[in-house]
Design a protein around this motif. Structure first.
Motif, short mmCIF file in Angstrom:
data_model
loop_
_atom_site.label_atom_id
_atom_site.label_comp_id
_atom_site.label_asym_id
_atom_site.label_seq_id
_atom_site.Cartn_x
_atom_site.Cartn_y
_atom_site.Cartn_z
N HIS A 41 0.85 -1.19 0.00
CA HIS A 41 0.00 0.00 0.00
C HIS A 41 0.89 1.25 0.00
O HIS A 41 2.08 1.19 0.30
CB HIS A 41 -0.91 0.00 1.23
CG HIS A 41 -2.12 -0.87 1.06
ND1 HIS A 41 -3.10 -0.62 0.14
CD2 HIS A 41 -2.50 -2.00 1.71
CE1 HIS A 41 -4.04 -1.56 0.22
NE2 HIS A 41 -3.69 -2.42 1.17
N GLY A 358 -1.44 -3.71 -3.02
CA GLY A 358 -2.01 -3.64 -1.67
C GLY A 358 -1.67 -4.87 -0.85
O GLY A 358 -2.50 -5.38 -0.10
N TYR A 364 -5.94 -1.45 6.11
CA TYR A 364 -6.43 -0.55 5.07
C TYR A 364 -6.72 -1.39 3.83
O TYR A 364 -5.89 -2.21 3.46
CB TYR A 364 -5.39 0.53 4.72
CG TYR A 364 -5.94 1.50 3.70
CD1 TYR A 364 -6.61 2.65 4.10
CD2 TYR A 364 -5.85 1.22 2.33
CE1 TYR A 364 -7.18 3.50 3.17
CE2 TYR A 364 -6.41 2.06 1.40
CZ TYR A 364 -7.07 3.19 1.81
OH TYR A 364 -7.64 4.03 0.89
N ASN A 366 -8.29 -1.11 -0.30
CA ASN A 366 -8.74 -0.17 -1.35
C ASN A 366 -9.95 -0.68 -2.12
O ASN A 366 -10.08 -0.41 -3.32
CB ASN A 366 -7.57 0.22 -2.27
CG ASN A 366 -7.14 -0.93 -3.16
OD1 ASN A 366 -7.47 -2.08 -2.91
ND2 ASN A 366 -6.40 -0.63 -4.22
N SER A 374 -7.29 -6.63 4.22
CA SER A 374 -5.87 -6.92 3.98
C SER A 374 -5.43 -7.98 4.98
O SER A 374 -4.98 -7.66 6.07
CB SER A 374 -5.03 -5.65 4.18
OG SER A 374 -5.34 -4.72 3.17
#
Ligand code: N0T
Length: 535
Positions: A41, A358, A364, A366, A374
């Motif tokens: 990320h 990612g 986090y 996306n 994640s």
């Protein structure tokens, strides 16, 4: 395989790209290398943060990690450089036995100056923004900012010099990306005085030689005269590419590594039309690759960042970016499970590599571009495929360079696909039970659990005239001779793997039920070595 330690170690031989018959290889330690990549990320580029990176890299079984190096982090105070993160990253990459592709987040990161140091961000006089027709500032830094270019170039050269110092002996870093997803949203080009003057000058000969106007224009002249309604976008592409060229060229002069740019893609299926603000103008979209090639010869590859999940769009993107003058490299791929099957298609088409985006265990995600979380579940669909390719990664890269590889991913239409090879063809079908035919009464009534899921994929290497290596999942493959003579005979199908020395190690032979209904790949990708003949 010889001399190819995973984390580097072959002194002297610089990574570089080679091209033959329109195909490409990334040479690392003197042999073709396949990037089974992963990208972290955007904010995982700090020493402490790496603790949440390495477990994910290990789980996904990547051989290469893509990590940003940001201008603000290496030059927080003008002229004072701090490469301590680069040192930590390279050291830990070696410990974790992965190679690195480093991403220079400078003047433009997804078009914005967010990764420039504060002394750049806040000094619009010295580092001008683009301006629109009314003279109003855009958020985006101007490619005509001479001081911006000089300052970015100076920082990049310092970075490349540092890399040379710490890594020339080991070559852990195999490639560098210059900027990230460049272009400008909301404004087709810079209308500042310097830009306007350049716009009114003649299109440079190098651009004219490569980029034909989409609708016939004059053979030479100013941008508007040659390119009509496309002139503003093309001019902006040329301006940004020329800026990148100066940075890349200066960097390679101190330490010569392969260099790439990446692209936030425009719709690949929509008919090509003058810019209408639905993509970043001036970025290396497929329609201006020629302008980038003309203006930025120090950039080896323009790569597509794939966040369109539709199979027709993915196929179109791959076709647009794989060219005799442009190696296919997918620097970013959505990390949601439906994207995993495209790894077969990408590597089967002969790409030098791919990297889901990612890949770390920070909290986090996306989504909707990628997975919703994640964690281990996110890496798992990619990990299975990488695990199957990993033992034969060097062979695969060589076969791809020789034009022996093919790949398909299940289409959204779920239809069968035919792969035409030299003297042979493969029919790939999906959504079936392993035994029998699709239309059998019992089979027709009840679908297997994987049916109608975006999950199937197969990659095939024709390693000799009548011999194939297949790897795949959730698919059935039937091999036949090209002419469909009715005399094709499966001679043998072995499940196994290649060992560290490149020798085939058989685990078992498939026969009987396991071959009578085609070669059926399930959710656990396996590698098969198949011999065909004729009776
Ligand atoms: C990518 C990533 C990161 C179909 C997004 C994609 C990365 C950058 N940008 O997580 O920011 O650094 O290269 C932009 C995709 C635009 C939307 C496409 C919709």
């Amino acid at each position: 395989p010889a001399g190819a330690t995973p984390a580097g170690g072959s002194a002297g031989v610089a990574p570089h790209l080679v091209q033959r018959d329109g195909r490409h290889a990334l040479m690392v330690d003197g042999a073709p290398f396949l990037i089974l990549g992963a990208q972290v990320h955007n904010s995982s580029n700090y020493p402490q943060a790496l603790d949440k990176v390495w477990p994910a890299v290990k789980d996904i079984q990547a051989n290469t990690l893509e990590v940003p190096i940001s201008w603000e982090q290496v030059e927080p105070v003008e002229g004072r450089f701090d490469f301590s993160f680069v040192d930590t990253l390279v050291r830990e990459a070696r410990q974790n036995k992965v190679r690195l592709v480093l991403l220079w987040f400078g003047t433009w990161k997804n078009t914005s100056p967010q990764y420039t140091p504060a002394w750049v961000k806040l000094d619009n006089r010295r580092f001008p923004r683009m301006v629109d027709q009314q003279g109003k500032n855009s958020y985006c830094l101007s490619p005509f900012g001479e001081h911006t270019l000089a300052a970015d170039k100076k920082a990049f050269v310092a970075f490349m010099s540092h890399l040379k110092k710490i890594d020339e002996q080991q070559r852990t870093v195999i490639m560098v990306q210059v900027q990230n997803e460049v272009g400008t949203f909301g404004l087709v080009r810079d209308f500042g005085p310097k830009a306007q003057a350049a716009f009114e000058r003649e299109v440079p000969a190098a651009v004219l030689a490569r980029k034909k106007p989409p609708v016939p224009g004059a053979a030479s002249g100013a941008w508007r005269v040659v390119y009509g309604d496309y002139a503003d976008e093309y001019f902006h592409a040329w301006a940004i590419a020329s800026y990148i060229e100066q940075i890349a060229r200066a960097g390679r002069a101190v330490y010569d590594l392969p260099m790439v740019v990446n692209n936030a893609l425009r719709d690949p299926l929509e008919p090509i039309a003058p810019w209408k603000s639905n993509f970043a103008s001036g970025g290396p979209t497929y329609d201006v690759i020629d302008i980038y090639k003309a203006a930025a010869p120090s950039i080896d590859i323009v790569g597509p960042d794939i966040y369109h999940p539709e199979s027709a769009k993915v196929s179109a993107h791959l076709g647009q970016f794989q060219r005799p003058d442009n190696a296919l490299f997918v620097p970013e791929l959505g990390n949601a499970a439906p994207y995993a099957r495209y790894v077969y298609q990408i590597l089967g088409r002969g790409a030098i590599g791919v990297a889901p985006f990612g890949i770390d265990y920070f909290d986090y995600a996306n989504f909707p571009l990628g997975a919703k979380s994640s964690d281990k579940a996110m890496v798992e669909p990619f990990a299975r495929i990488y695990a199957a390719f990993a033992p034969m990664q060097r062979q695969w890269a060589r076969w791809a360079f020789e034009g022996r590889t093919y790949g398909v991913a299940k289409g959204d239409d779920l239809r069968d696909q035919t792969v035409a090879m030299k003297g042979w063809k493969a029919q790939v079908s999906f959504d079936q039970w392993m035994f029998g035919e699709r239309e059998w009464p019992g089979n027709a009534k009840e679908q297997p659990p994987h049916a109608k899921q975006p999950n199937g994929g197969v990659a095939i290497a024709q390693i000799a005239d009548d011999e194939f290596v297949l790897v795949g999942q959730f698919a059935r493959v039937r091999l036949d001779d090209a002419e469909g003579s009715g005399r094709a005979q499966l001679v043998s199908a072995e499940q196994g793997r290649f060992d560290e020395r490149g020798r085939w190690v058989m685990e078992r032979r498939w026969n009987g039920d396991q071959v009578d209904w085609g070669l059926n790949f399930t959710g656990n990708p396996v590698v098969l070595k198949v011999k065909m003949g004729r009776y």
